[in-house]
Design an enzyme around this catalytic site. Structure first.
Site, PDB file in Angstrom:
ATOM      1  N   ARG A  15       4.063   3.461  -9.928  1.00 50.94           N
ATOM      2  CA  ARG A  15       4.696   3.130 -11.029  1.00 50.94           C
ATOM      3  C   ARG A  15       3.569   2.846 -12.069  1.00 50.94           C
ATOM      4  O   ARG A  15       2.599   3.046 -12.266  1.00 50.94           O
ATOM      5  CB  ARG A  15       5.545   1.802 -10.917  1.00 50.94           C
ATOM      6  CG  ARG A  15       6.787   1.967  -9.952  1.00 50.94           C
ATOM      7  CD  ARG A  15       7.311   0.456  -9.758  1.00 50.94           C
ATOM      8  NE  ARG A  15       6.514  -0.245  -8.771  1.00 50.94           N
ATOM      9  CZ  ARG A  15       6.713  -1.391  -8.291  1.00 50.94           C
ATOM     10  NH1 ARG A  15       7.654  -1.877  -8.590  1.00 50.94           N
ATOM     11  NH2 ARG A  15       5.591  -1.921  -7.401  1.00 50.94           N
ATOM     12  N   LYS A  75       2.191  -3.984 -11.389  1.00 55.61           N
ATOM     13  CA  LYS A  75       1.623  -4.732 -10.088  1.00 55.61           C
ATOM     14  C   LYS A  75       0.606  -5.933 -10.549  1.00 55.61           C
ATOM     15  O   LYS A  75      -0.079  -5.726 -11.632  1.00 55.61           O
ATOM     16  CB  LYS A  75       1.161  -4.276  -8.889  1.00 55.61           C
ATOM     17  CG  LYS A  75       2.509  -3.489  -8.188  1.00 55.61           C
ATOM     18  CD  LYS A  75       3.457  -4.416  -7.667  1.00 55.61           C
ATOM     19  CE  LYS A  75       2.821  -5.426  -6.815  1.00 55.61           C
ATOM     20  NZ  LYS A  75       4.092  -6.318  -6.468  1.00 55.61           N
ATOM     21  N   TYR A  94       3.813  -8.143 -13.161  1.00 57.82           N
ATOM     22  CA  TYR A  94       4.133  -8.884 -11.983  1.00 57.82           C
ATOM     23  C   TYR A  94       2.974  -9.719 -11.378  1.00 57.82           C
ATOM     24  O   TYR A  94       2.062  -8.878 -11.370  1.00 57.82           O
ATOM     25  CB  TYR A  94       4.711  -8.102 -10.936  1.00 57.82           C
ATOM     26  CG  TYR A  94       6.129  -7.701 -11.060  1.00 57.82           C
ATOM     27  CD1 TYR A  94       7.229  -8.664 -11.108  1.00 57.82           C
ATOM     28  CD2 TYR A  94       6.512  -6.277 -11.136  1.00 57.82           C
ATOM     29  CE1 TYR A  94       8.489  -8.003 -11.296  1.00 57.82           C
ATOM     30  CE2 TYR A  94       7.834  -6.030 -11.396  1.00 57.82           C
ATOM     31  CZ  TYR A  94       8.796  -6.869 -11.422  1.00 57.82           C
ATOM     32  OH  TYR A  94      10.251  -6.467 -11.650  1.00 57.82           O
ATOM     33  N   HIS A  96       3.183 -12.901  -8.853  1.00 60.63           N
ATOM     34  CA  HIS A  96       3.155 -13.479  -7.819  1.00 60.63           C
ATOM     35  C   HIS A  96       2.211 -14.556  -7.089  1.00 60.63           C
ATOM     36  O   HIS A  96       1.802 -14.436  -6.172  1.00 60.63           O
ATOM     37  CB  HIS A  96       3.711 -12.418  -6.535  1.00 60.63           C
ATOM     38  CG  HIS A  96       4.812 -11.584  -6.835  1.00 60.63           C
ATOM     39  ND1 HIS A  96       6.190 -12.204  -6.761  1.00 60.63           N
ATOM     40  CD2 HIS A  96       5.106 -10.211  -7.145  1.00 60.63           C
ATOM     41  CE1 HIS A  96       7.111 -11.204  -7.125  1.00 60.63           C
ATOM     42  NE2 HIS A  96       6.275 -10.080  -7.358  1.00 60.63           N
ATOM     43  N   GLU A 118       7.978 -11.839 -13.010  1.00 62.50           N
ATOM     44  CA  GLU A 118       9.012 -12.718 -12.064  1.00 62.50           C
ATOM     45  C   GLU A 118       9.455 -14.088 -12.486  1.00 62.50           C
ATOM     46  O   GLU A 118      10.328 -14.623 -11.864  1.00 62.50           O
ATOM     47  CB  GLU A 118       8.561 -12.497 -10.500  1.00 62.50           C
ATOM     48  CG  GLU A 118       7.318 -13.585 -10.362  1.00 62.50           C
ATOM     49  CD  GLU A 118       6.105 -13.070 -10.899  1.00 62.50           C
ATOM     50  OE1 GLU A 118       5.068 -13.795 -10.451  1.00 62.50           O
ATOM     51  OE2 GLU A 118       5.902 -11.778 -11.456  1.00 62.50           O
ATOM     52  N   ASP A 198      23.433 -17.821   3.172  1.00 65.32           N
ATOM     53  CA  ASP A 198      22.904 -18.447   2.239  1.00 65.32           C
ATOM     54  C   ASP A 198      23.350 -19.994   1.924  1.00 65.32           C
ATOM     55  O   ASP A 198      24.526 -20.455   2.444  1.00 65.32           O
ATOM     56  CB  ASP A 198      23.546 -17.847   0.793  1.00 65.32           C
ATOM     57  CG  ASP A 198      22.470 -18.046  -0.467  1.00 65.32           C
ATOM     58  OD1 ASP A 198      22.116 -17.110  -0.761  1.00 65.32           O
ATOM     59  OD2 ASP A 198      22.950 -19.104  -0.970  1.00 65.32           O
ATOM     60  N   VAL A 239      14.910 -13.820   0.647  1.00 66.03           N
ATOM     61  CA  VAL A 239      14.827 -15.418  -0.033  1.00 66.03           C
ATOM     62  C   VAL A 239      13.880 -15.568  -1.046  1.00 66.03           C
ATOM     63  O   VAL A 239      12.823 -14.517  -1.279  1.00 66.03           O
ATOM     64  CB  VAL A 239      14.280 -16.409   1.205  1.00 66.03           C
ATOM     65  CG1 VAL A 239      14.232 -17.617   0.827  1.00 66.03           C
ATOM     66  CG2 VAL A 239      15.158 -16.347   2.594  1.00 66.03           C
ATOM     67  N   ASP A 270       6.191 -10.561  -1.017  1.00 72.85           N
ATOM     68  CA  ASP A 270       5.622 -10.931  -2.392  1.00 72.85           C
ATOM     69  C   ASP A 270       5.382 -12.181  -2.625  1.00 72.85           C
ATOM     70  O   ASP A 270       4.308 -12.600  -3.262  1.00 72.85           O
ATOM     71  CB  ASP A 270       6.252 -10.056  -3.589  1.00 72.85           C
ATOM     72  CG  ASP A 270       6.191  -8.676  -3.969  1.00 72.85           C
ATOM     73  OD1 ASP A 270       4.898  -8.460  -3.623  1.00 72.85           O
ATOM     74  OD2 ASP A 270       6.850  -8.150  -4.271  1.00 72.85           O
ATOM     75  N   ASN A 300       4.892  -3.841  -2.303  1.00 72.13           N
ATOM     76  CA  ASN A 300       5.332  -3.305  -3.471  1.00 72.13           C
ATOM     77  C   ASN A 300       6.440  -2.192  -3.032  1.00 72.13           C
ATOM     78  O   ASN A 300       6.359  -1.200  -3.264  1.00 72.13           O
ATOM     79  CB  ASN A 300       4.318  -2.618  -4.148  1.00 72.13           C
ATOM     80  CG  ASN A 300       3.318  -1.579  -3.449  1.00 72.13           C
ATOM     81  OD1 ASN A 300       3.145  -1.786  -2.166  1.00 72.13           O
ATOM     82  ND2 ASN A 300       2.647  -0.702  -4.062  1.00 72.13           N
TER      83      ASN A 300
END
Length: 372
Positions: A15, A75, A94, A96, A118, A198, A239, A270, A300
């Site tokens: 990407r 990333k 991103y 994380h 994120e 959930d 989750v 991630d 990823n």
């Protein structure tokens, strides 16, 4: 503003932070864009496409990082990229961080302004820059799981859709958010038996209305998770607790009780993964077997379909890139509290409390760095 787009260097990551149409939009608004040569090759965008859009092609990442005021990536920066970040430079990608203390400390030491896709929110508390990749990962999780359920790939030899007279495969999705919903959509399209767990009754109600009686909606108690994990042929971990590491809802004992050759795809990896048996993998070596169950924990996942993923991501990120470039990062964050939620690290300080809590690092309130 001078914006830099380096080539992604994470394993099998194709990407790119900006597509040519996004570059053209930025140039149209008076900004300049540097693109590392070859950055778009993985999505079929050549250097010439970027040049026609108004970008300047530069020979290496070092030039991009040295010259650009803002770095736009996909990333999290790898160690050699962290070393190239400098004081006050804006990083928009991103991150994380809740699952990566080393990267967090590296960003703090660099003095950069790190804004994470994120944790950017919208008026309804959703995560608009995470959603496109969650959609991709959710849909991919079922096709990946179906592939590894095939016997020649180590799986139990189960066809998710079954055939007349034979029970369909059982897909259990833990988490009914964006990724989980997209996994459900594809699994039901393949005519599997699908269960979703959930803790939000309102979300289960919405899913019931969306998919109808063929979807089994289950309230996620500890007992329910244990019961349904054990029965799954394909288990999807979807989750997410925004900003936090993923909770370990799936124990090793649950995994051990699954049928040998079952498959577990942990989209939550991630953020550290939602099972005690999860550990990060790459596209080069995507799976491992733990307790007889095939684990796919690629950090990823959308990188496997980079053209689709990049264009989907750019649709969401471009307005924010424009705001940061046009107003400067500080004014853009002051004007938009939802974009401000994306600020994780600023001038050596960790300004996102959930990350600080998970990593045990000192926290600085965001207002202290944004001012009035």
């Amino acid at each position: 503003m001078l914006i830099g787009v380096p080539k992604e260097i994470k394993t099998h990551e194709y990407r790119v932070g900006l597509v040519p149409s996004s570059v053209r939009e930025l140039v149209h608004h008076g900004h300049r864009v540097l693109v590392e040569t070859g950055a778009g090759n993985g999505i079929g965008c050549a250097d010439a496409d970027y040049e026609r859009a108004g970008a300047e092609i530069v020979p290496d990442a070092a030039t991009v990082f040295a010259r650009a005021e803002m770095i736009v990536k996909v990333k999290e920066p790898q160690p050699q990229e962290v070393e190239m970040l400098r004081e006050g430079q804006v990083l928009f990608t991103y991150l994380h961080l809740a699952a990566d203390r080393r990267l967090t400390e590296g960003l703090m030491q660099s003095g950069c302004v790190a804004i994470a896709y994120e944790t950017v929110t919208d008026a309804r508390g959703r995560l608009p820059l995470l959603a496109p990749m969650s959609e991709v990962a959710g849909r991919m999780s079922i096709q990946v799981g179906a592939h590894y359920l095939e016997k020649m790939n180590g799986g139990a030899g189960i066809l998710l859709g079954g055939v007349p007279g034979v029970q369909a495969g059982r897909v259990v999705v833990i988490g009914g958010g964006v990724a989980g919903t997209n996994a459900i959509r594809v699994a039901m399209g393949m005519e599997a038996q699908v269960y979703v767990l959930d803790r939000s009754l309102s979300r289960l109600y919405e899913l019931d209305l969306q998919f109808g009686a063929m979807l089994n909606t289950i309230y996620a108690t500890v007992d329910a998770i244990e019961t349904h994990v054990v029965m799954a042929d394909l288990l999807i971990g979807a989750v997410l607790v925004p900003g936090h590491a993923a909770p370990k809802l799936i124990s090793r004992e649950m995994i051990r009780a699954m049928r040998p050759g079952s498959v577990f795809v942990d989209i939550s990896i991630d953020q550290g993964g939602c099972s005690e048996t999860s550990r990060p993998t790459t596209h080069a070596d995507p799976v491992y077997v733990e307790e007889g169950v095939i684990h796919y924990c690629v950090t990823n996942m959308p990188g496997a379909v980079p053209r689709t993923s990049t264009f989907a991501l750019n649709n969401a990120t471009l307005p924010f890139v424009l705001a940061l470039a046009t107003k400067g990062w500080k004014q853009a964050l002051r004007d938009d509290p939802h974009l401000a939620d994306g600020l994780n690290v600023c001038h050596g300080r960790l300004v996102y409390q959930a990350i600080a809590d998970d990593l045990g690092l000192p926290y600085t309130p965001r207002a202290a760095v944004l001012g009035a």
